[in-house]
Design a protein around this motif. Sequence first.
Motif, PDB file in Angstrom:
ATOM      1  N   THR A 176      -4.791  -1.786  -5.826  1.00  0.00           N
ATOM      2  CA  THR A 176      -5.222  -2.582  -6.982  1.00  0.00           C
ATOM      3  C   THR A 176      -4.517  -2.133  -8.254  1.00  0.00           C
ATOM      4  N   THR A 177      -4.437  -0.812  -8.453  1.00  0.00           N
ATOM      5  CA  THR A 177      -3.774  -0.292  -9.653  1.00  0.00           C
ATOM      6  C   THR A 177      -2.276  -0.558  -9.610  1.00  0.00           C
ATOM      7  N   SER A 205      -3.617   3.369  -6.271  1.00  0.00           N
ATOM      8  CA  SER A 205      -4.274   2.517  -5.289  1.00  0.00           C
ATOM      9  C   SER A 205      -3.560   1.169  -5.281  1.00  0.00           C
ATOM     10  N   GLU A 211       0.826  -1.211   0.000  1.00  0.00           N
ATOM     11  CA  GLU A 211       0.000   0.000   0.000  1.00  0.00           C
ATOM     12  C   GLU A 211       0.858   1.258   0.000  1.00  0.00           C
ATOM     13  N   LYS A 252      -0.724  -3.139  -8.197  1.00  0.00           N
ATOM     14  CA  LYS A 252      -0.499  -4.552  -8.548  1.00  0.00           C
ATOM     15  C   LYS A 252      -0.690  -4.797 -10.048  1.00  0.00           C
ATOM     16  N   ARG A 253      -1.701  -4.164 -10.622  1.00  0.00           N
ATOM     17  CA  ARG A 253      -1.961  -4.334 -12.057  1.00  0.00           C
ATOM     18  C   ARG A 253      -0.826  -3.761 -12.893  1.00  0.00           C
TER      19      ARG A 253
END
Length: 270
Positions: free
Chosen positions: A201-202, A199, A190, A204-205
Amino acid sequence: MEHQSQYIHPHIKRSTFGSRFFKADVLFEDHLLVWLLSGETKIVHGDKTHVFGAGDTLLFPRHLLATVLNYPKNGLAHQSVVMHLTTEKLKDYYHKKQPAADSLMGFEPSFISFKKHPLLQSCLASVAPYFDLQEELPDAIASVKIEEAIHVVRMLEPGIDNLLANFAEPGKIGLSDFMERNYMFNMPLEKFGYLTGRSLTTFKRDFKRAFATTPQKWLTRKRLDLAHYQIREKRRKPSEVYLETGFENLSHFSFAFKKQFGYAPTEATV
């Protein structure tokens, strides 16, 4: 006693570490002005290690990833006085005093040591009795002392307004370059996401797109490769390396190292 923090004000404390060293990967929300009273502090940032000793005064910038190692020395515990230069206080200060016009470019955020400067020592001496008497520092006096400290560091370090008067939050930046410079810091994903303007999620993507693997696998491999280089090429001891390369304890480091390379860290120099 391993660690004790004595606050005389929410933004001013005395920190003491006892008989053993302390290590942490840190990211502070405020600039910290630190007077080192005893012991030794090593700060690892990027490929540089900064060493500070008793009598030094250190400015630790906010939003800067670093590994901090505090050691007792000469039979004395590690002790320091820490003053938070908060964004709120700095905004109020610069509302009254404009930043120097020639300071708004070219200042690279880093750790600044002021050594044993009499003006900063005087600032410290004026708050020290409150620690000894175990009395609370009134808000009005604390405000004056913090403003005095800001005045002094501005006078001693031309260009520092670019650091202190910069109130921007991290924006979205290139992921690959940032991670290559900061992978050795053992921070939650984080935090890596926050510092790159993403974020979780973003983060990790985008990470998967950039490196074709997960952050956990990539970070472990990069840290082990760095440790291997330090041990094999620089001839450093595993006990000196594991903390600086993002591992929390020597046994876990040794296990991961042997799993990766097929031999123990102690055999890497053979």
